[in-house]
Design an enzyme around this catalytic site. Sequence first.
Site, mmCIF file in Angstrom:
data_model
loop_
_atom_site.group_PDB
_atom_site.id
_atom_site.type_symbol
_atom_site.label_atom_id
_atom_site.label_comp_id
_atom_site.label_asym_id
_atom_site.label_seq_id
_atom_site.Cartn_x
_atom_site.Cartn_y
_atom_site.Cartn_z
ATOM 1 N N ARG A 89 0.805 -1.228 0.000
ATOM 2 C CA ARG A 89 0.000 0.000 0.000
ATOM 3 C C ARG A 89 0.841 1.283 0.000
ATOM 4 O O ARG A 89 0.537 2.217 -0.757
ATOM 5 C CB ARG A 89 -0.974 0.022 1.175
ATOM 6 C CG ARG A 89 -2.083 -1.013 1.089
ATOM 7 C CD ARG A 89 -3.164 -0.780 2.156
ATOM 8 N NE ARG A 89 -3.919 0.424 1.864
ATOM 9 C CZ ARG A 89 -3.818 1.553 2.563
ATOM 10 N NH1 ARG A 89 -2.998 1.632 3.584
ATOM 11 N NH2 ARG A 89 -4.538 2.596 2.230
ATOM 12 N N TYR B 165 0.106 3.260 -3.323
ATOM 13 C CA TYR B 165 -0.843 4.363 -3.134
ATOM 14 C C TYR B 165 -0.255 5.558 -2.392
ATOM 15 O O TYR B 165 -0.982 6.501 -2.090
ATOM 16 C CB TYR B 165 -2.059 3.882 -2.328
ATOM 17 C CG TYR B 165 -2.797 2.709 -2.901
ATOM 18 C CD1 TYR B 165 -3.309 2.735 -4.189
ATOM 19 C CD2 TYR B 165 -3.003 1.564 -2.131
ATOM 20 C CE1 TYR B 165 -3.997 1.658 -4.700
ATOM 21 C CE2 TYR B 165 -3.699 0.479 -2.642
ATOM 22 C CZ TYR B 165 -4.184 0.531 -3.929
ATOM 23 O OH TYR B 165 -4.871 -0.544 -4.427
ATOM 24 N N CYS C 281 15.373 -4.293 -3.183
ATOM 25 C CA CYS C 281 16.254 -3.463 -4.003
ATOM 26 C C CYS C 281 15.461 -2.492 -4.875
ATOM 27 O O CYS C 281 15.450 -2.582 -6.110
ATOM 28 C CB CYS C 281 17.143 -4.361 -4.862
ATOM 29 S SG CYS C 281 18.482 -3.467 -5.671
#
Length: 425
Positions: free
Chosen positions: A323, A327, A353
């Site tokens: 998330r 977002y 990475c």
Amino acid sequence: MSYFSHQDGVLHAENVSLSAIAEQFGTPTYVYSKAALLENFSAYHDACQGRDALVCYAMKANSNLAVLDLLARQGAGFDIVSGGELLRVIAAGGDPGKTIFSGVGKTVEEMQLALEKGILCFNVESIPELHRLNEVAGKLGMRAPVSLRVNPNVDAKTHPYIATGLKANKFGVAFDDALDTYRTAASLPHLDVVGIDCHIGSQLLDDAPLLEALDKLIELIDTLHAEGTHLHHLDIGGGIGVDYGVAGDKPPVPVGDYLGRLFKRIDAWRAEKHGGQPIKVIFEPGRSIVANAGVLLTKTEFLKPGAEKNFCIVDAAMNDLMRPTLYQAWMGVQPVTPRDGEKLVWDIVGPVCESGDWLARERELALEPGDLLAIMTAGAYGMTMASNYNTRGRAAEVIVDGDATHLVRRRETPAEVFALETMMK
């Protein structure tokens, strides 16, 4: 109430300390509170008492079999978006007859599976999908129950990636095209037109857009009724937001208040236009049931102060919790055992990475290597969006029930991550 609180200086899930869970199961681990899950579901279930209503949990938020089982026992139906999710419902003891199938890209195989298992309804999102479903049902000698997911072009005022009710979104049938699409559905011999569906987006902190969408659905239902198409259910979708603790955000509308206003509007409409005849109401909540029922438990590996940024490197990463990266979502962070030392401003980052591998930015914390942190309100769209990027095994999942802990998904090993792969001969 919160089922995650500090007791004797240590953050607990219900009556179990997160430090004890980390010691027993390792990190990163998702930890869920059974009591929180049931309380959140009850907010919907209790508000529907005495009505013909069905709460279909949107399982894309969290599809662990133990979570599904707990909700099924409480009478939940399920909102699915794939054949795999339907098989999860069945494996968890859920009822296909209380399951609705959403999504824009249902395959022939998924349609066939859903028909054979006897789902409640298909939420259809395009005319080509209607024709495909009609053909599949015809070959099986069946009739497919359908509702149309109508896109009312209502701005949900949420993140663009989780807004689904505007003309620019891929979801649903445009409101202006809905009447003709219903006429097409009614003309197809292997379909039964039974309902109407709408879902305008997720993490809604204001119920005004939902009520605006409801008014547009009511308008369409009345037009269909006048043409002789009588719908049996009204599915208003989900999307009720949760409190992530973001500064400046107003708290979301309580579930009971929202449902009360929605039912009041529906009752007034049915009394005025349909002689008080009720209509079944379906809801599709996901985030509001599981988000605040879970945390992601992680351990500090290294502290890396810098000239411009201080980095707290933990063992959880973007593959565990997408998330923030996807977002730019704000997630609360709490030390499991708070320290009294000097606080610095840290970015909480993982070992993957990618510069996009971060869980929280600019958090003022007193930290030492080895400290445990809890990423709060992580029960929704955490494990279901997890990946094996960098050949990282997905986290363990634990449900706490009072004083007891239950491992409901063990941690993946690297060998399991590549077990399905083979080398060329």
